[in-house]
Design an enzyme around this catalytic site. Structure first.
Site, short mmCIF file in Angstrom:
data_model
loop_
_atom_site.label_atom_id
_atom_site.label_comp_id
_atom_site.label_asym_id
_atom_site.label_seq_id
_atom_site.Cartn_x
_atom_site.Cartn_y
_atom_site.Cartn_z
N ARG A 1 -9.09 0.82 9.34
CA ARG A 1 -8.96 -0.52 9.49
C ARG A 1 -10.15 -1.35 10.00
NH1 ARG A 1 -3.01 0.45 9.03
NH2 ARG A 1 -1.89 -1.52 9.29
N LYS B 1 0.80 -1.28 -0.17
CA LYS B 1 0.05 0.01 0.05
C LYS B 1 1.01 1.17 -0.03
CE LYS B 1 -1.98 -1.06 4.03
NZ LYS B 1 -1.37 -2.34 4.25
N ARG C 1 12.17 -6.83 4.86
CA ARG C 1 11.71 -5.47 4.34
C ARG C 1 12.62 -4.44 5.45
NH1 ARG C 1 5.80 -3.00 4.70
NH2 ARG C 1 5.60 -3.14 6.79
N ARG D 1 11.79 -1.81 10.58
CA ARG D 1 10.44 -1.48 11.62
C ARG D 1 10.38 -2.52 12.76
NH1 ARG D 1 4.89 -0.28 8.12
NH2 ARG D 1 4.26 -1.24 10.15
N ARG E 1 -0.64 -9.08 13.55
CA ARG E 1 -1.19 -7.71 12.49
C ARG E 1 -2.02 -8.54 11.59
NH1 ARG E 1 4.53 -5.85 10.80
NH2 ARG E 1 3.54 -4.43 9.26
P1 AMP Z 1 1.11 0.35 9.09
O1 AMP Z 1 2.15 1.13 8.92
O2 AMP Z 1 -0.14 0.89 8.32
O3 AMP Z 1 1.47 -1.25 8.85
O4 AMP Z 1 0.68 0.53 10.69
C1 AMP Z 1 1.46 -0.04 11.71
C2 AMP Z 1 0.73 -0.04 12.87
O5 AMP Z 1 0.10 1.00 13.38
C3 AMP Z 1 -0.28 -1.16 12.87
O6 AMP Z 1 0.20 -2.56 13.14
C4 AMP Z 1 -1.31 -0.44 14.19
O7 AMP Z 1 -0.68 -0.78 15.37
C5 AMP Z 1 -1.19 0.89 14.05
N1 AMP Z 1 -2.11 1.34 13.12
C6 AMP Z 1 -1.78 2.18 11.80
N2 AMP Z 1 -2.90 2.50 11.28
C7 AMP Z 1 -4.00 2.00 11.94
C8 AMP Z 1 -5.49 2.25 12.05
N3 AMP Z 1 -6.07 2.64 10.87
N4 AMP Z 1 -6.05 1.58 13.04
C9 AMP Z 1 -5.50 1.08 14.13
N5 AMP Z 1 -4.15 0.97 14.25
C10 AMP Z 1 -3.44 1.43 13.19
#
Ligand code: AMP
Length: 214
Positions: free
Chosen positions: A88, A13, A127, A161, A172
């Site tokens: 989400r 994404k 990654r 990360r 996740r």
């Molecule tokens: P991402 O970079 O999108 O993979 O997000 C990393 C982490 O941030 C996720 O595993 C969640 O812990 C938190 N996170 C990001 N976006 C959301 C969201 N829309 N709702 C809840 N938690 C989020």
């Protein structure tokens, strides 16, 4: 045009969102990036969410909806918004719908990036990301340059990360299937859903997204 990129962690994404930003003058709103920025700047909210993120669980709806609302209030997107990693949950999807209505805006498409779980685990555990420009590297397909400098911006801060390990990734993925994947049916029923094969090459995925947005 306002769009959502929907898909499990590692679906690509962020990579595709950055391409759309470059090509279409859109603004990427990644709640993951916003939360990571809050953590590094040591804000109260950053401290609250740090453990949740490292475990791989979802941060509360209230926090992420607040972050998105703040960004939308800045009204900065001439080419429209790309929602990356948001919504989400169904509550987030409803909140986004209301925020857009309040702004007199539409949601034009929800692009679902389909990938299989085994490929995700392989992708994510390999990654690394440039902390400065967001360029994504992969130990197998696009290794970090030998001089350690980002090929896009020259920064030497290429990091992994904290949540890109197998244990967090399982959590996740569970969160995705339990809380986020119902959004596929939700947006399908609304008539907004377009699905693309997220396992194709980056250029092919970009082309499929472009077609879905026609
Ligand atoms: P991402 O970079 O999108 O993979 O997000 C990393 C982490 O941030 C996720 O595993 C969640 O812990 C938190 N996170 C990001 N976006 C959301 C969201 N829309 N709702 C809840 N938690 C989020």
């Amino acid at each position: 045009m306002n769009i959502i990129l929907l898909g499990p962690p590692g679906a690509g994404k962020g990579t595709q969102a950055r391409r759309l930003v470059d090509e279409r003058n859109m603004v990427q709103l990644s709640t993951g990036d916003m939360l990571r920025a809050a953590r590094t700047s040591g804000t109260e909210m950053g401290k609250i969410v740090a453990d949740v993120m490292d475990r791989g669980d979802l941060v509360t709806d209230e926090i992420v909806i607040g972050l998105i609302r703040e960004e939308l209030e800045k009204d900065q997107a001439s080419g429209g918004y790309i929602f990356d990693g948001f919504p989400r949950t169904l509550a987030q999807a409803d909140a986004l719908g209301r925020l857009l209505i309040d702004m007199g805006e539409n949601l034009d498409a929800v692009v679902e990036m389909q990938v299989d779980d085994e490929a995700l685990v392989a992708r994510i555990t390999a990654r690394a990301t440039c902390a400065s420009c967001g360029e994504v590297y992969n130990d197998n397909t696009k290794p970090i340059p030998a001089d350690g400098k980002c090929s896009n911006c020259g920064s030497t801060e290429i990091t992994r990360r904290a949540d890109d390990n197998e244990e967090s990734l399982r959590t996740r993925l569970l969160a995705y299937y339990k809380q986020t994947s119902p959004l596929i049916g939700y947006y399908y029923a609304k008539g907004d859903l377009k699905s693309v094969d997220g396992l194709a090459s980056m250029d092919e995925v970009s082309a499929s997204i472009a077609k879905a947005l026609e």
